[in-house]
Design an enzyme around this catalytic site. Sequence first.
Site, PDB file in Angstrom:
ATOM      1  N   ASP A  88     -18.562 -35.812   5.523  1.00 55.53           N
ATOM      2  CA  ASP A  88     -19.652 -36.562   5.270  1.00 55.53           C
ATOM      3  C   ASP A  88     -19.593 -37.527   6.673  1.00 55.53           C
ATOM      4  O   ASP A  88     -18.957 -38.565   6.627  1.00 55.53           O
ATOM      5  CB  ASP A  88     -19.444 -37.487   4.197  1.00 55.53           C
ATOM      6  CG  ASP A  88     -20.848 -38.279   3.669  1.00 55.53           C
ATOM      7  OD1 ASP A  88     -21.633 -38.502   4.710  1.00 55.53           O
ATOM      8  OD2 ASP A  88     -20.574 -39.041   2.979  1.00 55.53           O
ATOM      9  N   LYS A 125     -35.241 -32.922  12.688  1.00 51.40           N
ATOM     10  CA  LYS A 125     -36.088 -32.981  11.407  1.00 51.40           C
ATOM     11  C   LYS A 125     -36.190 -34.480  10.885  1.00 51.40           C
ATOM     12  O   LYS A 125     -35.154 -35.031  10.546  1.00 51.40           O
ATOM     13  CB  LYS A 125     -35.691 -32.165  10.397  1.00 51.40           C
ATOM     14  CG  LYS A 125     -36.538 -31.786   9.339  1.00 51.40           C
ATOM     15  CD  LYS A 125     -36.318 -31.031   8.189  1.00 51.40           C
ATOM     16  CE  LYS A 125     -35.377 -31.511   7.165  1.00 51.40           C
ATOM     17  NZ  LYS A 125     -34.849 -30.355   5.944  1.00 51.40           N
ATOM     18  N   TRP A 129     -29.858 -21.999  10.736  1.00 49.48           N
ATOM     19  CA  TRP A 129     -29.950 -22.257  11.925  1.00 49.48           C
ATOM     20  C   TRP A 129     -29.040 -22.032  12.918  1.00 49.48           C
ATOM     21  O   TRP A 129     -29.234 -21.256  14.115  1.00 49.48           O
ATOM     22  CB  TRP A 129     -30.171 -24.055  12.118  1.00 49.48           C
ATOM     23  CG  TRP A 129     -31.527 -24.375  11.742  1.00 49.48           C
ATOM     24  CD1 TRP A 129     -32.626 -23.816  11.195  1.00 49.48           C
ATOM     25  CD2 TRP A 129     -32.216 -25.730  12.300  1.00 49.48           C
ATOM     26  NE1 TRP A 129     -33.631 -24.478  11.083  1.00 49.48           N
ATOM     27  CE2 TRP A 129     -33.557 -25.678  11.714  1.00 49.48           C
ATOM     28  CE3 TRP A 129     -31.891 -26.839  12.914  1.00 49.48           C
ATOM     29  CZ2 TRP A 129     -34.360 -26.674  12.089  1.00 49.48           C
ATOM     30  CZ3 TRP A 129     -32.699 -27.845  13.310  1.00 49.48           C
ATOM     31  CH2 TRP A 129     -33.912 -27.961  12.834  1.00 49.48           C
TER      32      TRP A 129
END
EC number: 2.1.1.166
Length: 206
Positions: A99, A164, A65
């Site tokens: 993370d 998404k 992307w």
Amino acid sequence: MIVQKKKHRSNRWLLEHFQDQYVKAAKKNNIRSRAWFKLEQLDKNNKIFKIGMNVIDLGAAPGSWSQYASNRIGKKGRIIACDILPIRPITGVDIFQGDFRNKKTLNLMLNTFSNITFHLVMSDMAPNITGNFSIDMPRIIELCKLALKISEHVLSKNGIFLLKSFQGEGFNELYKEIKMLFKKIKICKPKTSRTRSREIFILATR
């Protein structure tokens, strides 16, 4: 029996993967994954990118992307590619590894880019899939809500959020949350997304 079913699903996925026209096209054109073509189709249908945009790419690994976006925003724009996994360098793209479920890491990222106005937050984040949808779906929704939280903090007025997600338990609640924060919302499923997949994309504008 469960092990056999998992093995069957895995073998079927591998067969589909290597026969997939977009996988072949990605390999031929030095593109990092077939996800590049999903973003290309979403962009062609919705005119997402503009020259000079500042973009955050969440769940960016392996980087397809960001590869696509860097060609669309030009040298005046900026892309921050973020993932828990390492990403090989991409010309014109800054990489932030961590993370974001960890609050310290999330706050570090938000503080690092607090002086930048972002026009687009796009998220292709997904957890490690177990194949058990009752386990996978809550993890998917958790990451979607994390992406939404980041977009709340960094997006400019009229900014765009591309997310998404997957259809399933928790999706309707997620959709309502997005609807409260954005003026325009559209649900998309590009042709490049596999037919039997529950994968969908939400395109929202402030």
